[in-house]
Write an enzyme that holds these catalytic residues in place. Structure first.
Site, short mmCIF file in Angstrom:
data_model
loop_
_atom_site.label_atom_id
_atom_site.label_comp_id
_atom_site.label_asym_id
_atom_site.label_seq_id
_atom_site.Cartn_x
_atom_site.Cartn_y
_atom_site.Cartn_z
N ASN A 383 0.82 -1.21 0.00
CA ASN A 383 0.00 0.00 0.00
C ASN A 383 0.86 1.26 0.00
O ASN A 383 2.09 1.21 -0.06
CB ASN A 383 -0.96 -0.02 1.20
CG ASN A 383 -0.21 -0.13 2.52
OD1 ASN A 383 0.98 0.17 2.61
ND2 ASN A 383 -0.90 -0.59 3.56
N CYS A 469 -7.66 -2.34 -7.09
CA CYS A 469 -7.02 -2.52 -5.78
C CYS A 469 -8.11 -2.26 -4.74
O CYS A 469 -9.17 -2.87 -4.80
CB CYS A 469 -5.82 -1.61 -5.62
SG CYS A 469 -6.11 0.13 -5.99
N ASP A 474 -4.75 4.20 -6.98
CA ASP A 474 -3.31 4.21 -6.73
C ASP A 474 -2.62 3.09 -7.52
O ASP A 474 -2.08 3.31 -8.60
CB ASP A 474 -3.02 4.09 -5.24
CG ASP A 474 -3.37 5.35 -4.47
OD1 ASP A 474 -3.04 6.44 -4.97
OD2 ASP A 474 -3.97 5.25 -3.39
N ARG A 475 -2.65 1.87 -6.96
CA ARG A 475 -2.02 0.74 -7.64
C ARG A 475 -2.73 0.41 -8.95
O ARG A 475 -2.08 -0.03 -9.91
CB ARG A 475 -2.02 -0.46 -6.70
CG ARG A 475 -1.05 -0.33 -5.55
CD ARG A 475 -1.30 -1.33 -4.45
NE ARG A 475 -2.47 -0.97 -3.64
CZ ARG A 475 -2.78 -1.57 -2.48
NH1 ARG A 475 -2.03 -2.56 -2.03
NH2 ARG A 475 -3.84 -1.18 -1.80
N ARG A 515 -1.68 12.81 -2.13
CA ARG A 515 -0.42 12.08 -2.26
C ARG A 515 0.78 13.02 -2.26
O ARG A 515 1.90 12.62 -1.92
CB ARG A 515 -0.41 11.25 -3.55
CG ARG A 515 -1.49 10.18 -3.58
CD ARG A 515 -1.30 9.16 -2.47
NE ARG A 515 -2.38 8.18 -2.47
CZ ARG A 515 -3.41 8.21 -1.63
NH1 ARG A 515 -3.48 9.16 -0.71
NH2 ARG A 515 -4.35 7.30 -1.69
#
Length: 878
Positions: A383, A469, A474-475, A515
């Site tokens: 994560n 995810c 994000d991923r 982020r």
């Protein structure tokens, strides 16, 4: 925003031998000048000057209680951007390089100006938004037993950047300059409101931004295979952009962002799915991020889709018919007459245990039994918190072993330690353990392996792959964008790379503000946690020389960003650089382009990467209020042409026209020298780089080509000049030949005329002044000396058509009353053999000789001569 006035002092009395003894790490400024930037705009009055002693502890510093605003120091305006203002400044030393200078805090960056070179030092200049954390610290060096009361101290300010640098500034004690800089950073480095960022104060300027929603729809049209159609603001406003092909369609079901606040206004979905079904299916996915198409193959019908995790509940038994029908519609019939539907792969980016743990909060993963002909795959990517901690450990290790480490005194490389060898560190080699157990390259390898696996399933099996995810921003963005880069050659161009980033990162709601640790519009004002610093630097401990110990000031504070900060986008750019290293001919852009692009995103200088979603940027008009990063990069490339550093010298699209499918053995990432090592080991970042060497060769070839072109131009000019000279010589020769011919002809005519006149009994004499004198000797009692002159009648030259040589004849017209008395007429009457005694002429129309110019002669009329009778006698007997 208030400006802070910092006291200024003359440094001539401070940079002495005592200065070197107290602060051995502070270097003397190079190239000292009589007037420095720090004191060029204002000078201290005599009472405010330092009453210097031999030590800093004995100096009484001027105290200023109320800071006041002041203009920009003279000479600094040349280095400032548009609308950039100076907020505070202080004189200090950049410990990393032992260089003295002035540190300015502006509305956009922390700017360090060298005292010696008078130029900006790149290592000490960092945008405020790129600063991850900063803190001030006081260290004391151990002294002798008799000097315990006068122990020298060092005022230090440590700044840690998101771009892999750790820099430290040292200030003079008791000057309050470090405090002024630190307080300015507290106010500006982490603004509580989005509007306080420099991107809004500078405005769009000449880097105005076009509407990103238009570019998103145009990318959808390209994927649908209808490039002939182009979107515009009018088509978006009236909703006429919802086009389709045989399989897929563009829907505006989320045009008002009511269905999903973090999805774009336009979505690509199967043509068989109605908008009502889409609205129903979104309820089964976290944050309503339902499965939608990110990329599709127009030839095979294969699809790369994305979503968030399903809400299967604690017992992992919740289902949704709308979601299953939507996912099933992604799996169309196989092309080429093959029977059956294509296979479905559901790629979960998380480790399996994390996916199961999310079930306690209602999330989880799909069951393959609920989706036709499907297979679930877990990639095991950690994560955002693991990525953040991994990058911190890598940064600390590089700073420890760098040639320009933050301690400024000890370094592993400075004492002959092992070097990076051009950054050729592989996660498959044993040297990975020496990276401080950061695990960064392992994470990079996991993302690369997952993306390569997805691309292989789509390209080889023509399968449909659904990637998700937890939240799907994000991923998921990393895997989908990287797999699209492998599948589509268009995304490997500069224009296509822009379209890819805007689609899979910006439009699909990667939370850039969270982020990056920047303020967001989605929540309340950002409150920054602050805590006391420990005895050592939090990220990179100060390595003290023997016999010294650190001591913290009770006023030392530390600022750091929120817990949601994570270098997810930086990690993806790192993965792109790894692919660029593996396939140097496949990408139009270079590694330098990626570095500049990443620096722009981290600096928050432009509005493209502000906020957390497309909805926030559109709702508050960020695109219209701020400049555009893409326009800025385009302007940079336009200044350098095709040889600009952003272009890849080895790019050859013909070598990689299809997808890139790297084997597993090739997925061995290395440190990215141009980014990871540029601050800690700048020489290693360029050493052994083939691209840099080839670029230098290309530049040399370009210079030689320019010299060759100049020489060829000069040669052509010389040849043209020679041809012109030759033409002039030929013309002169022709003129000379003509003149010679005319002169010869004139000589012959003169000889003939002279002989003709002499045959009449006259003697011709030409004087030196070109006067012609004729002496008449025959039939004249008193010979007269006459000088010929021009009369009004007749032509000066006449030609005999029957003779080879023309004869010039002068004629005399008796226009005057005394013509009868003219001696020339008498000469003609006496000498002419054709004249009769009664005054007539035996030769009809003979036109007796008349006086004109300098010559006397006869003009014969041969036609009249032919008409004479044979019985006529020419000469009568005397």
């Amino acid at each position: 925003m208030r400006r802070v006035k910092i006291p200024r002092f003359s440094l001539s009395s401070l940079l002495l031998s005592e200065h070197r003894r107290v602060l051995p790490f502070m270097a003397m400024p190079r190239n000292r000048r009589t007037t420095s930037l720090r004191d060029s705009d204002s000078r201290l009055a005599e009472p405010d000057r330092i009453d210097g002693a031999g030590s800093w502890d004995a100096i009484e510093w001027t105290k200023i209680d109320q800071p006041v605003s002041r203009p920009v120091p003279h000479g600094l305006s040349d280095f400032l951007y548009e609308a950039e203002e100076v907020l505070a400044e202080g004189y200090g030393v950049l410990v990393n390089t032992d260089e003295a200078g002035t540190l300015f805090v502006t509305s956009f960056r922390l700017l360090f100006l060298s005292e010696g070179s008078r130029d900006i030092i790149a290592l000490g200049t960092i945008p405020l938004a790129t600063i991850e954390k900063f803190n001030k610290i006081v260290t004391k060096q151990q002294s002798g037993p008799r000097q315990s009361d006068k122990t020298p101290t060092r005022r230090l300010l440590q700044v840690t950047g998101k771009d892999m640098r750790i820099i430290i500034f040292a200030f003079r004690p008791r000057t309050k300059q470090r405090r002024a800089v630190f307080e300015a950073l507290l106010r500006c480095a982490r603004p509580a409101r989005l509007w306080d960022l420099y991107a809004f104060s500078s405005g769009p300027s000449r880097f105005s931004n076009t509407n990103p929603r238009v570019r998103l729809v145009n990318e959808y049209l390209r994927l649908l295979g209808v490039e002939s159609q182009h979107s515009s603001l009018s088509t978006i406003e009236d909703g006429s952009f919802t086009l389709s092909n045989n399989l897929w369609r563009i829907t505006d079901v989320n045009a008002t962002y009511d269905m999903c606040a973090t999805y774009p206004f336009a979505l690509l979905v199967p043509k068989s799915i109605r908008d009502e079904d889409v609205l129903q299916a979104c309820k089964f996915r976290a944050r309503c991020r339902l499965p939608v198409i990110s990329w599709c193959d127009g030839r095979t019908g294969a699809v790369l889709a994305r979503s968030s995790q399903p809400l299967v509940g604690l017992m992992m038994n919740m289902r949704s018919n709308a979601d299953e029908n939507l996912v099933g519609a992604l799996c169309t019939e196989l092309p080429g007459g093959k029977r059956g539907r294509r296979k479905l792969y559901i790629a979960d980016a998380r480790p399996r245990k994390n996916a199961l743990a999310n079930g306690a909060m209602g999330g989880g993963s799909e069951s393959s039994s609920n989706y036709f002909q499907s297979e679930i795959v877990f990639f095991g990517i950690d994560n955002i918190h693991a990525m953040r901690e991994s990058l911190v450990r890598l940064r600390d290790y590089l700073d420890t072993h760098g040639t320009k480490s933050s301690d400024g005194m000890s370094s592993f490389l400075r004492h002959g330690g092992w070097t990076w060898g051009g950054g050729n560190l592989s996660s498959m080699s044993a040297s990975v353990s020496t990276l401080g157990d950061s695990g960064w390259l392992i994470h990079i390898q996991n993302v690369l392996a997952g993306s390569a696996w997805i691309a292989a399933r789509v390209a080889i099996e023509s399968a449909t792959v659904l990637v998700h995810c937890s939240d799907g921003w994000d991923r998921t963005s990393q895997l989908v964008a990287l797999a699209s880069l492998l599948l589509d050659p268009y995304y490997r161009t500069i224009k296509g790379f822009q379209a890819l980033v805007e689609k899979d990162w910006l439009a699909f709601g990667h939370p850039f503000s969270d982020r990056a640790g920047m303020p967001s519009l989605s929540g309340s004002s950002l409150e920054l946690p602050r805590q006391s610093s420990s005895s050592n630097f939090p990220s990179s401990p100060m390595r003290q020389p023997p016999g010294s110990y650190p001591s913290q000031s009770p006023m030392s504070n530390q600022t750091q960003i929120s817990n949601n900060y994570s270098p997810i986008f930086l990690q993806w750019i790192d993965c792109v650089s790894q692919l660029l290293r593996m396939y140097p001919f496949a990408f139009e852009f270079s590694s330098a382009y990626l570095v500049d692009f990443l620096d722009c995103t981290l600096s928050c200088r432009f509005g493209n990467f502000l906020c957390n979603s497309e909805k926030e940027r559109e709702q508050y008009g960020v695109s219209d209020a701020c400049g555009c990063l893409w326009m800025y990069l385009d302007d940079m490339r336009a200044s350098g042409g095709s040889s600009h550093v952003h272009y890849n010298l080895f790019y050859d699209p013909s070598k990689h026209e299809g997808p890139l499918l790297p084997p597993a053995a090739a997925l061995a990432p290395t440190l990215w020298p141009q980014f990871h090592l540029r601050w800690s080991c700048p020489s290693e970042a360029q050493a052994g780089e083939v691209e840099a060497q080839c670029r230098n060769l290309v530049e040399e070839i370009a210079e030689l080509q320019k010299a060759k072109d100049v020489a060829e131009n000069k040669a052509r000019e010389t040849i043209a000049t020679m041809e012109a000279v030759k033409a002039e010589i030929r013309n002169e020769k022709q003129v000379s030949s003509s003149a010679i011919s005319l002169a010869r002809k004139a000589n012959r005519e003169n000889d003939i005329i002279k002989r003709a006149i002499q045959s009449l009994g006259c003697r011709i004499h030409v004087s030196g002044t070109d006067d012609c004198t004729i002496n008449i000797e025959s039939n004249l009692t008193n010979p007269e000396r006459l000088t010929s002159s021009r009369s009004t009648g007749g032509s000066p030259h006449s030609y005999d058509e029957k003779m080879d040589n023309p004869i010039s004849v002068v004629t005399l017209t008796p226009d005057d009353d005394d013509a009868a008395e003219n001696p020339i007429l008498r000469v003609c009457e006496n000498l002419c053999p054709q004249r009769t005694r009664d005054g007539g002429c035996k030769w009809p129309d003979a036109n007796c000789a008349q006086l004109e110019s300098q010559f006397v002669g006869l003009r014969a009329n041969y036609d009249a001569f032919d008409r004479l009778s044979i019985y006529d006698s020419y000469f009568q007997p005397e």
